[in-house]
Structure formats: structure tokens, C-alpha cells
Design an enzyme around this catalytic site. Structure first.
Site, short mmCIF file in Angstrom:
data_model
loop_
_atom_site.label_atom_id
_atom_site.label_comp_id
_atom_site.label_asym_id
_atom_site.label_seq_id
_atom_site.Cartn_x
_atom_site.Cartn_y
_atom_site.Cartn_z
N ALA A 1 -2.97 11.57 -26.09
CA ALA A 1 -3.32 11.53 -24.66
C ALA A 1 -2.67 12.67 -23.88
O ALA A 1 -2.89 12.80 -22.67
CB ALA A 1 -2.88 10.19 -24.06
N MET B 1 0.60 28.85 -31.25
CA MET B 1 -0.41 28.84 -32.32
C MET B 1 -1.55 29.82 -32.03
O MET B 1 -2.53 29.83 -32.78
CB MET B 1 -1.00 27.43 -32.45
N ARG C 1 -1.63 16.75 -22.82
CA ARG C 1 -2.47 17.93 -22.49
C ARG C 1 -2.98 18.58 -23.77
O ARG C 1 -4.16 18.87 -23.90
CB ARG C 1 -1.64 18.95 -21.68
N MET C 2 -2.09 18.79 -24.76
CA MET C 2 -2.52 19.40 -26.01
C MET C 2 -3.29 18.41 -26.88
O MET C 2 -4.22 18.80 -27.57
CB MET C 2 -1.32 19.97 -26.77
N LYS D 1 6.37 21.50 -17.71
CA LYS D 1 7.05 21.89 -18.97
C LYS D 1 8.53 21.50 -18.91
O LYS D 1 9.20 21.74 -17.91
CB LYS D 1 6.90 23.40 -19.21
N GLU E 1 -0.81 7.40 -30.20
CA GLU E 1 0.01 7.54 -28.98
C GLU E 1 1.23 6.64 -29.13
O GLU E 1 1.33 5.85 -30.05
CB GLU E 1 -0.79 7.19 -27.73
N GLY F 1 9.02 28.03 -26.36
CA GLY F 1 8.99 28.32 -27.80
C GLY F 1 8.46 29.72 -28.05
O GLY F 1 8.92 30.43 -28.95
N THR G 1 5.16 21.51 -31.37
CA THR G 1 6.23 21.04 -30.47
C THR G 1 7.32 22.09 -30.34
O THR G 1 7.75 22.67 -31.34
CB THR G 1 6.85 19.75 -31.07
N HIS H 1 5.38 29.07 -16.95
CA HIS H 1 4.57 27.91 -17.36
C HIS H 1 4.41 26.94 -16.21
O HIS H 1 5.16 26.99 -15.23
CB HIS H 1 5.24 27.17 -18.52
N1 LIG Z 1 2.98 25.84 -30.19
C1 LIG Z 1 2.01 25.94 -29.28
O1 LIG Z 1 1.06 26.72 -29.42
C2 LIG Z 1 2.06 25.06 -28.09
C3 LIG Z 1 3.09 24.17 -27.98
N2 LIG Z 1 3.11 23.28 -26.94
C4 LIG Z 1 4.18 22.30 -26.99
O2 LIG Z 1 3.60 21.03 -27.32
C5 LIG Z 1 4.38 19.99 -26.75
C6 LIG Z 1 3.49 19.06 -25.94
O3 LIG Z 1 2.96 19.75 -24.83
P1 LIG Z 1 1.95 19.03 -23.81
O4 LIG Z 1 0.73 18.57 -24.53
O5 LIG Z 1 1.81 19.95 -22.68
O6 LIG Z 1 2.84 17.77 -23.37
P2 LIG Z 1 2.36 16.31 -22.91
O7 LIG Z 1 3.55 15.65 -22.34
O8 LIG Z 1 1.12 16.44 -22.08
O9 LIG Z 1 1.93 15.60 -24.29
C7 LIG Z 1 2.82 15.06 -25.23
C8 LIG Z 1 2.22 13.76 -25.68
O10 LIG Z 1 2.96 13.25 -26.79
C9 LIG Z 1 3.17 11.85 -26.55
N3 LIG Z 1 4.28 11.33 -27.32
C10 LIG Z 1 5.60 11.50 -27.13
N4 LIG Z 1 6.30 10.81 -28.05
C11 LIG Z 1 5.39 10.19 -28.85
C12 LIG Z 1 5.49 9.33 -29.98
N5 LIG Z 1 6.67 8.97 -30.49
N6 LIG Z 1 4.35 8.89 -30.55
C13 LIG Z 1 3.16 9.25 -30.08
N7 LIG Z 1 3.00 10.06 -28.99
C14 LIG Z 1 4.11 10.53 -28.39
C15 LIG Z 1 3.43 11.81 -25.05
O11 LIG Z 1 3.36 10.47 -24.55
P3 LIG Z 1 4.20 10.12 -23.21
O12 LIG Z 1 3.58 10.91 -22.11
O13 LIG Z 1 4.01 8.65 -23.09
O14 LIG Z 1 5.62 10.53 -23.47
C16 LIG Z 1 2.30 12.69 -24.56
O15 LIG Z 1 1.06 12.01 -24.48
C17 LIG Z 1 5.49 20.68 -25.97
O16 LIG Z 1 6.64 20.76 -26.76
C18 LIG Z 1 4.91 22.06 -25.70
O17 LIG Z 1 5.88 23.04 -25.46
C19 LIG Z 1 2.16 23.27 -25.98
C20 LIG Z 1 1.12 24.15 -26.04
C21 LIG Z 1 0.99 25.13 -27.08
O1 LIG Z 2 4.47 23.67 -22.90
C1 LIG Z 2 3.47 24.43 -22.88
O2 LIG Z 2 2.52 24.26 -22.12
C2 LIG Z 2 3.45 25.56 -23.82
N1 LIG Z 2 4.36 25.59 -24.73
C3 LIG Z 2 4.53 26.56 -25.74
C4 LIG Z 2 5.83 27.29 -25.55
O3 LIG Z 2 6.86 26.63 -25.30
O4 LIG Z 2 5.85 28.51 -25.66
C5 LIG Z 2 3.32 27.45 -25.91
C6 LIG Z 2 2.55 27.75 -24.67
O5 LIG Z 2 3.13 28.82 -24.01
C7 LIG Z 2 2.35 26.54 -23.77
#
Ligand SMILES: NC(=O)C1=CN([C@@H]2O[C@H](COP(=O)(O)OP(=O)(O)OC[C@H]3O[C@@H](n4cnc5c(N)ncnc54)[C@H](OP(=O)(O)O)[C@@H]3O)[C@@H](O)[C@H]2O)C=CC1
Ligand SMILES: O=C(O)C1=N[C@H](C(=O)O)C[C@H](O)C1
Length: 270
Positions: free
Chosen positions: A12, A127, A14-15, A160, A36, A166, A101, A156
Site C-alpha cells: 500500500a 533501482m 508509494r512504491m 521521506k 501489508e 540511499g 529499502t 526529496h
Molecule cells: N531503491 C530505490 O530505487 C527506491 C527506494 N525507495 C525506498 O523505499 C522505501 C519505501 O518508500 P515509500 O514507498 O516511499 O514509503 P511508504 O511509507 O509509502 O511505503 C512503505 C510501505 O511499507 C509498509 N510496511 C512497513 N513495515 C511493513 C511490514 N512489516 N510488513 C508489511 N508492510 C510494511 C508501510 O506500511 P505503514 O505505512 O503501515 O508503515 C508502507 O505501506 C524507503 O526506504 C525509500 O527510501 C523509494 C523509492 C525508490
Molecule cells: O524515499 C524515496 O522516495 C526515494 N528513496 C531512494 C533514496 O533514498 O535514494 C530513491 C529515490 O531517490 C526515492
């Protein structure tokens, strides 16, 4: 070969939603599960609907074990605590674990290394194709200009939770590799007050947060009388999600190990 059965954890988020869309749009991949956390209001929801698509019949659940057992890969953009727990489950199930993550610390990385002894793990702070190519360019520029000061600036969205990003750390590692130095002992993470002059050879980080910015990074190489800026601007989370699906497909059938996106994209030796 049959379509690769992929699970999205943090479905659920953003990613998570972007990953469900990317899997649905990628030939050779199929959504096999959506996880989730316990207590989430999205448990029982159709994953397709969650991602703004027509219903696909996969319901969001909070029980990863049976879902991992029936899958071949898991895409994980959650939190450090969740990711280390999922790594152990993915290793038990011997499925590919793609980790986006960020904010992982040394003890988390040790747990991921342990999991990677049993299963394929692909991890990257970013990624996207563009950032991984940028990292290769930064490594070269840092090596070619040993006397230039290196500063990494990122911005960002307001939600965040970790800093530096990262991606900023990945770019810092690339610069440090180009200079053959250790990033942790060379980095300057913040400045405030009377800091004194900039230490020679430092790699500086500056962090901006606000609004809905998907992700912007600049590596500035500043020399006497001139400056080079190498930048990347992410406009859509689909670039990260598509990279993650590509990583999972790449990891199918590979030997257990801790791989990077540079391995997936063939940039490791650039
Ligand atoms: N490497 C890359 O290319 C990228 C990395 N990221 C990274 O990805 C991560 C997530 O980003 P984003 O999508 O924006 O964050 P969000 O907070 O929108 O999404 C994280 C989701 O994971 C859920 N979650 C947390 N703990 C658990 C668990 N134990 N079991 C199941 N679900 C869980 C959260 O639920 P809840 O809200 O209830 O806590 C939430 O729905 C960050 O660390 C970000 O920096 C983001 C974009 C690109
Ligand atoms: O949290 C984000 O949104 C993002 N996280 C990654 C990071 O920590 O670099 C990748 C991207 O920039 C988006």
C-alpha cells in the site's frame, strides 16, 4: 519459461503501488501476492484496485509465509526492520529478494549478507537505469579530478524519513571508489556553526526535503575556477519499480549472493 511469480511487500506504500503496476505491465512477470503490515486498513483489498488498476484477484494479506512459499521473488521497498525480517523469510523460501529499502545500517547489512548465503538478493539505493549510469560516471570523474572538492546534494518529498538518501550514499560510494578512499571516514554529513575550512578530500552531503519531489540528486565537483555538476531528476516512481522487476527477472536461476543493480545492468565494470 513460465511467468515469474512476484510478491510485493509494503503493497500500500508509494512504491508498493508502483511495483504492482510495473509487474502487471511487464511481460514475463505476474503478481502472486501483496503483503501489508498487520492492522493495515488495506488487508483484504484487491491489489489491482489498490494500484489504480482493474481488479486482478490478488488480495492484500498480512501473512507472508504461505505467499512466499508459492512465489519466486519478492519486491521490497518498506523499512529496515521489515526488510531484515523479510530477508530471512525469503532465504528460507529460497526466492529472489529485491530490496529498494534505504536507511539500512551496518547490522542490517550483516543480516542481509547472512540471508544472501541461501538466496539471491539484489539491493540498491536506487533501482533506476539513469542513477546507476550516473554512479559509473561519478566514479570516473572523481578519479580523473583528484583535487576537486565533491559535494552531493539531494532533494526529496516531505514524507521521506532517512537522510542522506540511499542514492546520495550510492553516489558517494562511487566517488570514494574512484578516489580509492573509504567513504565512512571521508564523508561530511552536515555543517552548522563555525565548522572551520573544508577538509581536503572530504565528500560532503546536503539534504533538502519538501513537497512531492520524487528524487533529485546532483554531484558537484568543484575545482579552482570551474565546477562540474552531474545530475539526475526522477520524474516518476515507475523508473524504480521497472528496475526492481528487471532485477527480479535477472535474479531468476542465479547463484545465491548479494548483488547490486550495477550487476543487473552490466555496469559493475564500467
Ligand atoms: N531503491 C530505490 O530505487 C527506491 C527506494 N525507495 C525506498 O523505499 C522505501 C519505501 O518508500 P515509500 O514507498 O516511499 O514509503 P511508504 O511509507 O509509502 O511505503 C512503505 C510501505 O511499507 C509498509 N510496511 C512497513 N513495515 C511493513 C511490514 N512489516 N510488513 C508489511 N508492510 C510494511 C508501510 O506500511 P505503514 O505505512 O503501515 O508503515 C508502507 O505501506 C524507503 O526506504 C525509500 O527510501 C523509494 C523509492 C525508490
Ligand atoms: O524515499 C524515496 O522516495 C526515494 N528513496 C531512494 C533514496 O533514498 O535514494 C530513491 C529515490 O531517490 C526515492
Amino acid at each position: 519459461m513460465s511467468d515469474m511469480r512476484l510478491v510485493v511487500v509494503g503493497a500500500a506504500g508509494r512504491m508498493g503501488r508502483a511495483l504492482i503496476r510495473a509487474i502487471t505491465e511487464t511481460p514475463g512477470a505476474v503478481l502472486a501476492g501483496a503483503i501489508e503490515r498487520q492492522g493495515s486498513s488495506e488487508i483484504g483489498q484487491d491489489a489491482g484496485i489498490l494500484a489504480g488498476l482493474p481488479p486482478g484477484g490478488v488480495k492484500v494479506t498480512d501473512d507472508p509465509l504461505p505467499v512466499f512459499a508459492a512465489a519466486e521473488g519478492v519486491l521490497d521497498f518498506t523499512s529496515p526492520a521489515a526488510t531484515t525480517a523479510f530477508a530471512s523469510l525469503a532465504a528460507q523460501a529460497r526466492i529472489v529478494h529485491v530490496i529498494g529499502t534505504t536507511g539500512l545500517v551496518e547490522t542490517d547489512l550483516d543480516k542481509l549478507d547472512a540471508a544472501a548465503r541461501h538466496a539471491v538478493l539484489v539491493r540498491s539505493g536506487n533501482m533506476s537505469l539513469g542513477v546507476n549510469l550516473l554512479a559509473a560516471l561519478v566514479k570516473r570523474a572523481a578519479a580523473a579530478l583528484p583535487d576537486f572538492d565533491i559535494e552531493i546534494l539531494e532533494m526529496h518529498h516531505r514524507h521521506k524519513v532517512d537522510a542522506p538518501s540511499g542514492t546520495a550514499l550510492l553516489l558517494g560510494e562511487a566517488a570514494a571508489e574512484g578516489r580509492d578512499i573509504d567513504l565512512s571516514s571521508s564523508s561530511v554529513r552536515s555543517r552548522d556553526g563555525h565548522t572551520g575550512a573544508r577538509p581536503g578530500g572530504a565528500i560532503g552531503f546536503a539534504t533538502l526535503r519538501g513537497g512531492s519531489v520524487v528524487g533529485e540528486h546532483s554531484v558537484i565537483l568543484a575545482g579552482p575556477g570551474e565546477r562540474i555538476e552531474l545530475s539526475h531528476k526522477a520524474e516518476d516512481r515507475a523508473i524504480f519499480a521497472n528496475g526492481a522487476v528487471r532485477a527480479a527477472l535477472w535474479g531468476r536461476g542465479k547463484k545465491p549472493g548479494h548483488y547490486s543493480m550495477a550487476d543487473v545492468l552490466g555496469l559493475a565494470d564500467v
